[in-house]
Motif scaffolding. Structure first.
Motif, mmCIF file in Angstrom:
data_model
loop_
_atom_site.group_PDB
_atom_site.id
_atom_site.type_symbol
_atom_site.label_atom_id
_atom_site.label_comp_id
_atom_site.label_asym_id
_atom_site.label_seq_id
_atom_site.Cartn_x
_atom_site.Cartn_y
_atom_site.Cartn_z
ATOM 1 N N VAL A 1 0.871 -1.186 0.000
ATOM 2 C CA VAL A 1 0.000 0.000 0.000
ATOM 3 C C VAL A 1 0.902 1.228 0.000
ATOM 4 C CG1 VAL A 1 -1.770 1.296 1.252
ATOM 5 C CG2 VAL A 1 -1.837 -1.214 1.244
ATOM 6 N N PRO A 2 0.660 2.196 -0.905
ATOM 7 C CA PRO A 2 -0.382 2.278 -1.923
ATOM 8 C C PRO A 2 -0.403 1.051 -2.842
ATOM 9 C CG PRO A 2 0.783 4.379 -1.734
ATOM 10 C CD PRO A 2 1.548 3.386 -0.930
ATOM 11 N N PRO A 3 -1.572 0.761 -3.434
ATOM 12 C CA PRO A 3 -1.767 -0.490 -4.175
ATOM 13 C C PRO A 3 -1.165 -0.481 -5.573
ATOM 14 C CG PRO A 3 -3.780 0.785 -4.195
ATOM 15 C CD PRO A 3 -2.824 1.540 -3.314
ATOM 16 N N VAL A 4 0.166 -0.384 -5.637
ATOM 17 C CA VAL A 4 0.843 -0.313 -6.936
ATOM 18 C C VAL A 4 0.814 -1.648 -7.679
ATOM 19 C CG1 VAL A 4 2.349 1.607 -6.296
ATOM 20 C CG2 VAL A 4 3.062 -0.745 -5.787
ATOM 21 N N LEU A 5 0.512 -2.732 -6.969
ATOM 22 C CA LEU A 5 0.390 -4.055 -7.604
ATOM 23 C C LEU A 5 -1.066 -4.504 -7.677
ATOM 24 C CD1 LEU A 5 3.410 -6.012 -6.062
ATOM 25 C CD2 LEU A 5 3.307 -4.749 -8.215
ATOM 26 N N GLY A 6 -1.979 -3.557 -7.504
ATOM 27 C CA GLY A 6 -3.390 -3.905 -7.554
ATOM 28 C C GLY A 6 -3.878 -4.448 -6.224
ATOM 29 N N GLY A 7 -5.020 -5.132 -6.290
ATOM 30 C CA GLY A 7 -5.646 -5.666 -5.083
ATOM 31 C C GLY A 7 -6.872 -4.854 -4.730
ATOM 32 N N ALA A 8 -8.055 -5.450 -4.921
ATOM 33 C CA ALA A 8 -9.305 -4.717 -4.697
ATOM 34 C C ALA A 8 -9.443 -4.241 -3.254
ATOM 35 C CB ALA A 8 -10.494 -5.602 -5.082
ATOM 36 N N ILE B 1 -21.499 -3.726 5.012
ATOM 37 C CA ILE B 1 -21.199 -2.479 4.310
ATOM 38 C C ILE B 1 -20.512 -2.880 3.010
ATOM 39 C CG2 ILE B 1 -20.003 -0.261 4.353
ATOM 40 C CD1 ILE B 1 -19.985 -0.416 7.397
ATOM 41 N N PRO B 2 -21.062 -2.521 1.854
ATOM 42 C CA PRO B 2 -20.470 -2.968 0.591
ATOM 43 C C PRO B 2 -19.100 -2.353 0.333
ATOM 44 C CG PRO B 2 -22.185 -1.346 0.187
ATOM 45 C CD PRO B 2 -22.261 -1.686 1.648
ATOM 46 N N ASN B 3 -18.368 -2.954 -0.556
ATOM 47 C CA ASN B 3 -17.090 -2.385 -0.967
ATOM 48 C C ASN B 3 -17.311 -1.097 -1.753
ATOM 49 O OD1 ASN B 3 -15.757 -4.487 0.200
ATOM 50 N ND2 ASN B 3 -15.059 -5.445 -1.694
ATOM 51 N N THR B 4 -16.335 -0.242 -1.685
ATOM 52 C CA THR B 4 -16.403 1.031 -2.397
ATOM 53 C C THR B 4 -15.816 0.910 -3.798
ATOM 54 O OG1 THR B 4 -14.204 1.772 -1.732
ATOM 55 C CG2 THR B 4 -16.016 2.239 -0.217
ATOM 56 N N ILE C 1 -16.011 -5.757 -25.967
ATOM 57 C CA ILE C 1 -16.538 -6.518 -24.833
ATOM 58 C C ILE C 1 -15.341 -6.776 -23.927
ATOM 59 C CG2 ILE C 1 -17.628 -8.667 -24.083
ATOM 60 C CD1 ILE C 1 -18.920 -8.788 -26.910
ATOM 61 N N LEU C 2 -15.465 -6.443 -22.665
ATOM 62 C CA LEU C 2 -14.318 -6.419 -21.762
ATOM 63 C C LEU C 2 -14.502 -7.344 -20.565
ATOM 64 C CD1 LEU C 2 -11.621 -4.978 -20.845
ATOM 65 C CD2 LEU C 2 -13.099 -3.280 -19.714
ATOM 66 N N TYR C 3 -13.397 -7.951 -20.144
ATOM 67 C CA TYR C 3 -13.314 -8.629 -18.855
ATOM 68 C C TYR C 3 -12.035 -8.152 -18.185
ATOM 69 C CZ TYR C 3 -11.914 -12.041 -15.345
ATOM 70 O OH TYR C 3 -11.478 -12.621 -14.177
ATOM 71 N N THR C 4 -12.111 -7.787 -16.909
ATOM 72 C CA THR C 4 -10.912 -7.502 -16.133
ATOM 73 C C THR C 4 -10.962 -8.323 -14.855
ATOM 74 O OG1 THR C 4 -11.913 -5.643 -14.932
ATOM 75 C CG2 THR C 4 -10.786 -5.132 -17.005
ATOM 76 N N GLY C 5 -9.832 -8.880 -14.485
ATOM 77 C CA GLY C 5 -9.775 -9.704 -13.280
ATOM 78 C C GLY C 5 -8.760 -10.817 -13.468
#
Length: 370
Positions: free
Chosen positions: A13-20, A163-166, A184-188
């Protein structure tokens, strides 16, 4: 309030490698600061980041973390070692502790547990009954909240809060739907539990030459993917169709640029126990993508079929044909596509960091009162 956020052992953190999860809590930390609170953020040390620094008002404290191992047992051992190091960095004067590790809720002192909100981002696997001395068990979706309650005594139900994710960004852009491209997109993660074989088969049978399918995300085992062999299997399914596999994009601005171009987003996850929220569909909806998801319960907290998106039955034997038809419906009916996309963009308000930070802060205040 003095808030301490303890992130996991495997991403910086900061999330430079991602991670929801990392993206969400980093965004919330900045909002907590903006609203006048103090934040200590304990996370994995990482090259280029100081072990102690103040950035954007956040007091960062970093301890040695690890790469994600292939073994689940090794992962839990490394998480335990990391948690022991992290707990020693928690100030005695902190008012609130947010735990994002498996072991921290076990090893906190009795006093610390009364200040701790355990962030449950995955389906529990029997450990919730050991967390009940902590102040709150926060679920990121209704199915997770239900699963938590199934593991604990009824007298602790009041500790469970949903409490849902932001959204990990603030999107105030006006979308020009005329500039959307035939994408048409997929990310993940590129992993078998994400149902990408269903998506690719559905797209290939469309036999379109002017549309393309973009699949963006990590495939290596170390980054949570299914590995090189699985990637090659998907490429074979794609045959000569306009299917393109792109490297993961961790920079939020660059990822948002992809969302902005795409007309349709598909998240065909088949992870019955692994999927608990789905930030990627939420991100896509915020950028005006007509979004299709599988029939997992976790998506129903923010997507309603034929209202602000579409849903297909991933459990059906005809799942490929069903998804194929939904794609045809959107491609052949631009008004339907745009109407669903516009309705989906309301998540920019319902799931904004600003709104949900208030929900968390209110929960923190109620924890202090008790």
């Amino acid at each position: 309030m003095k808030i301490t956020i303890v992130q996991g052992a495997f991403l910086p953190v900061p999330p430079v490698l991602g991670g929801a999860v990392e993206k969400m809590w980093y965004g919330l930390a900045k909002e907590f600061i903006r609203q006048g609170h103090e934040v200590n953020y304990i996370s994995k040390s990482y090259k280029g980041f100081a072990d102690a620094e103040n950035d954007h008002g956040i007091n960062h404290i970093r301890v040695k973390g690890y790469r994600v191992p292939t073994s689940g047992i090794v992962l839990k051992i490394l998480d335990l070692i990391y948690s022991f190091k992290a707990v020693r960095k928690i100030s005695n004067s902190t008012d609130i502790i947010v735990s994002n590790t498996f072991w921290l809720p076990f090893i906190l002192s009795s006093n610390q547990k009364t200040k701790c909100l355990v962030d449950v981002q995955r389906m529990p696997k029997g450990q919730m009954k050991f967390y009940t001395q902590n102040a709150r068990l926060r679920a990121n979706s209704s199915p997770v909240a239900k699963a938590i309650k199934a593991e604990i005594n009824r007298k602790y139900f009041e500790k469970v809060v949903m409490i849902p994710n932001t959204l990990p960004f603030r999107n105030i852009n006006i979308i020009d739907f005329l500039k959307k491209e035939k994408i048409i997109l997929y990310t993940g993660r590129i992993h078998p539990e994400k149902g990408l074989d269903i998506l690719i088969k559905s797209f290939v049978t469309l036999s379109l030459t002017d549309w393309q399918l973009l699949i963006v995300g990590p495939y290596t085992v170390e980054t949570g993917g299914g590995g090189k062999t699985y990637l090659e299997e998907l490429k074979k399914l794609a045959m000569s169709a306009n299917v393109f596999f792109l490297e993961p994009i961790f920079e939020i601005d660059k990822l948002n640029a992809i969302y902005l171009k795409a007309s349709v987003f598909v998240y065909p996850s088949v992870a019955e126990r692994g999927e608990t929220f789905g930030v990627s569909p939420l991100e896509a909806m915020s950028w005006g993508c007509a979004t299709i998801v599988s029939n997992l319960d976790c998506f129903k907290d923010f997507l309603t079929h034929n209202k602000n998106g579409l849903c297909f039955d991933h459990r059906s034997e005809q799942k490929v044909e069903i998804l194929n038809q939904l794609l045809k419906d959107l491609i052949n009916n631009p008004k339907l596509l745009t109407d669903l996309a516009k309705e989906g963009m309301k998540v920019n308000k319902t799931h904004s960091t600003e709104k949900l930070a208030i929900d968390f802060l209110n929960e923190f205040k109620s924890m202090k009162i008790k």
